[in-house]
Enzyme design. Structure first.
Site, mmCIF file in Angstrom:
data_model
loop_
_atom_site.group_PDB
_atom_site.id
_atom_site.type_symbol
_atom_site.label_atom_id
_atom_site.label_comp_id
_atom_site.label_asym_id
_atom_site.label_seq_id
_atom_site.Cartn_x
_atom_site.Cartn_y
_atom_site.Cartn_z
ATOM 1 N N HIS A 188 -1.144 -4.027 -5.131
ATOM 2 C CA HIS A 188 -1.429 -2.624 -4.858
ATOM 3 C C HIS A 188 -0.829 -2.260 -3.503
ATOM 4 O O HIS A 188 -0.714 -3.095 -2.616
ATOM 5 C CB HIS A 188 -2.928 -2.317 -4.899
ATOM 6 C CG HIS A 188 -3.760 -3.151 -3.989
ATOM 7 N ND1 HIS A 188 -4.032 -4.490 -4.240
ATOM 8 C CD2 HIS A 188 -4.393 -2.850 -2.835
ATOM 9 C CE1 HIS A 188 -4.806 -4.967 -3.262
ATOM 10 N NE2 HIS A 188 -5.026 -3.998 -2.402
ATOM 11 N N HIS A 242 -1.039 0.365 -0.314
ATOM 12 C CA HIS A 242 -1.856 1.329 0.419
ATOM 13 C C HIS A 242 -0.947 2.406 1.014
ATOM 14 O O HIS A 242 0.081 2.085 1.615
ATOM 15 C CB HIS A 242 -2.591 0.653 1.582
ATOM 16 C CG HIS A 242 -3.546 -0.408 1.182
ATOM 17 N ND1 HIS A 242 -4.903 -0.205 1.149
ATOM 18 C CD2 HIS A 242 -3.353 -1.699 0.805
ATOM 19 C CE1 HIS A 242 -5.503 -1.317 0.773
ATOM 20 N NE2 HIS A 242 -4.578 -2.242 0.561
#
Length: 139
Positions: free
Chosen positions: A99, A101
């Site tokens: 993932h 950010h």
């Protein structure tokens, strides 16, 4: 993967605050934000980290990160953006599903993502490491 929180989020088994979704990614609000507007770009395909990320997803993620950064800057009037991605326990990866950010930043906001290190090295050591990296990239 059965216990992966992001796999459960991308398949809607767990609720999230989704701000964008396409066939490859789901973008959600971070539940533990570093700053107001902190979002996560989560691939729908389970990949552990950057070492596991397929090249086609890698090519698609930064255009989306740019689109989100522009949107956050315009929407929240932030002064800057951090793009952060951790790989492995040693790099503080907490959820083992890749993932990215995207974090709005403001002057004097007090958020500490990049802290100075006490690691000091010589120019010679830096050059030697650069030579090693160049040699491996060209293989």
């Amino acid at each position: 993967m059965n216990e992966c929180i992001f796999c459960k989020i991308v398949t809607n088994q767990l609720a999230s605050l989704c701000v964008y979704e396409d066939e490859y990614f789901k973008v959600i609000m971070d539940r533990f934000p570093a700053q107001k507007g902190h979002v996560l770009i989560v691939p729908k395909e389970h990949c552990i980290n950057i070492f596991d990320l397929p090249a086609d997803l890698s090519a698609k993620i930064y255009p989306l990160a740019q689109k989100l950064a522009i949107c956050l800057k315009e929407t929240l009037n932030c002064d800057g953006i951090n793009i952060v991605q951790n790989n492995g326990k040693a790099a503080n990866q907490a959820v083992f599903h890749f993932h990215l950010h995207v974090i709005p930043r403001y002057f004097d906001d007090g958020v500490k993502l990049n802290t100075p290190t006490s690691y000091i090295t010589s120019e010679e050591e830096i050059e030697a490491v650069a030579d090693l990296i160049r040699a491996n990239l060209n293989n």
